[in-house]
Write a protein that holds these residues in place. Structure first.
Motif, short mmCIF file in Angstrom:
data_model
loop_
_atom_site.label_atom_id
_atom_site.label_comp_id
_atom_site.label_asym_id
_atom_site.label_seq_id
_atom_site.Cartn_x
_atom_site.Cartn_y
_atom_site.Cartn_z
N LYS A 194 -5.75 3.47 -0.84
CA LYS A 194 -6.80 2.56 -0.36
C LYS A 194 -6.21 1.29 0.23
N GLN A 195 -5.21 0.77 -0.44
CA GLN A 195 -4.54 -0.44 0.06
C GLN A 195 -3.77 -0.13 1.34
N ALA A 196 -3.17 1.06 1.41
CA ALA A 196 -2.44 1.45 2.62
C ALA A 196 -3.36 1.53 3.83
N GLY A 242 0.83 -1.19 0.00
CA GLY A 242 0.00 0.00 0.00
C GLY A 242 0.87 1.24 0.00
N THR A 258 -4.33 -2.06 4.85
CA THR A 258 -3.18 -2.68 5.52
C THR A 258 -3.03 -2.14 6.94
N ASP A 304 2.18 7.43 -0.22
CA ASP A 304 1.57 6.11 -0.45
C ASP A 304 1.33 5.90 -1.93
N ASP A 328 -0.57 3.45 -3.15
CA ASP A 328 -1.97 3.04 -3.26
C ASP A 328 -2.64 3.34 -1.92
N THR A 371 -4.12 9.22 5.17
CA THR A 371 -3.05 8.76 4.27
C THR A 371 -2.04 9.88 4.07
#
Length: 329
Positions: free
Chosen positions: A273-275, A228, A278, A269, A271, A265
């Motif tokens: 959304k993925q960060a 992420g 995670t 980052d 990504d 965020t």
């Protein structure tokens, strides 16, 4: 006691106090202020593993880099944590040295000379902690951003000449790919070059290893995929004598914001959304399993625990203590 006598007694007392706080003629001046800090290392034992947190320095982040929170809510959290954010917020850059008894493992390597004068202190602090760069035989990189990878090289040479450098294959496939670098936005291309230059001395000697998930690098070490922040961002879970320490890299950049609001965020980052996903998972696991945590951008020494609090979480830093070996006689 007459009023006049009381006044005389008070005058004598005040005169005596004045003499006490007046330096006698010819007295030595007060010692000069030292204005230096202690060496940037801190140790703890994790079962039979010796863990040494190493301070590389600090960076100042513009609060405009953070997203997913209103300005008012951000300010409330800064105020709650006594964080002075008038000229940005300070974030530490930490790395961690793990002495297993058979290997000396460095997790992340700081910035070396890639950034300004407030960074690049890791090597000096490593020596202050009682070790030499030549003694390190493994370097595990959480990812290839320059504040984690630049420190493995100095002027084109390996800073840790006897070490093999390890990074996730997904991370290497992204940052070390020349075509991907050329397609990247111009302002991001220097990041690719810094990563490629950092690993070059090791790659030339066959000492750069890009591993896949599920591989075993050391007994008692589990590779945890935490993507992420970058495509192959990885955390390392060390276990010994029933204790566990997760060295999580860049799960958090601001302890003031992201524990209370995990959806916050940062521009770095790859990504967001993925960060976020995670971060939620890692926080929940850390709190539930009472893991020790080592964070690259948590206030030095970056060691402590995560506690569930309300709808978010809280950071519980380690308490200073002597190093006590838990080895059985």
């Amino acid at each position: 006691m007459s009023h006049r006598f009381r006044r005389t007694l008070l005058a004598v007392a005040l005169a005596s106090i004045a003499v006490m706080f007046t330096a006698p003629a010819g007295a030595e001046p007060a010692p000069a202020q030292q204005q230096t800090q202690v060496p940037g290392y801190y140790r703890m034992m994790l079962g039979n593993l010796e863990i040494t947190a190493l301070y590389d320095g600090y960076a100042t982040l513009d609060i405009k880099l953070f997203h997913g929170i209103s300005g008012a809510d951000m300010q409330k959290l800064f105020t709650r944590m006594f964080t002075d954010n008038k000229s940005g917020i300070q974030t530490a850059v930490n790395a961690f040295l793990v002495n297993t008894g058979t290997h000396l493992v460095l997790v992340d390597a700081g910035t070396a000379q890639c950034f300004g004068p407030t960074l690049g202190a890791l090597k000096n602090n490593l020596v202050a902690a009682g070790y030499q760069p030549e003694q390190i035989d493994m370097v595990l990189l959480t990812h290839l951003h320059p504040d984690h990878a630049c420190g493995i090289s100095e002027q084109g040479k390996a800073a840790f000449p006897n070490a093999t450098v390890y990074a996730a294959k997904a991370e290497g496939d992204y940052w070390l790919n020349k075509e991907t670098a050329l397609k990247a936005p111009k302002d991001a291309q220097p990041m690719f070059k810094l990563a490629q230059d950092a690993v070059a001395p090791y790659a030339e000697q066959g000492k750069l290893k890009l591993y896949s998930q599920g591989e075993t690098l050391l007994p008692g070490l589990e590779i945890i995929a935490t993507p992420g922040h970058t495509p192959g961002h990885t955390s390392y879970l060390f276990s010994s004598e029933g204790q566990k320490l997760l060295l999580w890299g860049d799960i958090v950049h601001s302890h003031s914001l992201q524990f209370a609001k995990p959806k916050v965020t940062i521009d770095f980052d790859s990504d967001s959304k993925q960060a976020i996903a995670t971060r939620h998972k890692v926080f929940a696991d850390a709190a539930k399993n009472k893991l020790w945590i080592g964070g690259a951008h948590l206030p030095f020494p970056g060691l402590g625990h995560v506690r569930a609090e309300g709808k978010g979480y809280a950071w519980v830093p380690i308490e200073y203590a002597p190093v006590v070996s838990q080895k059985k006689p």
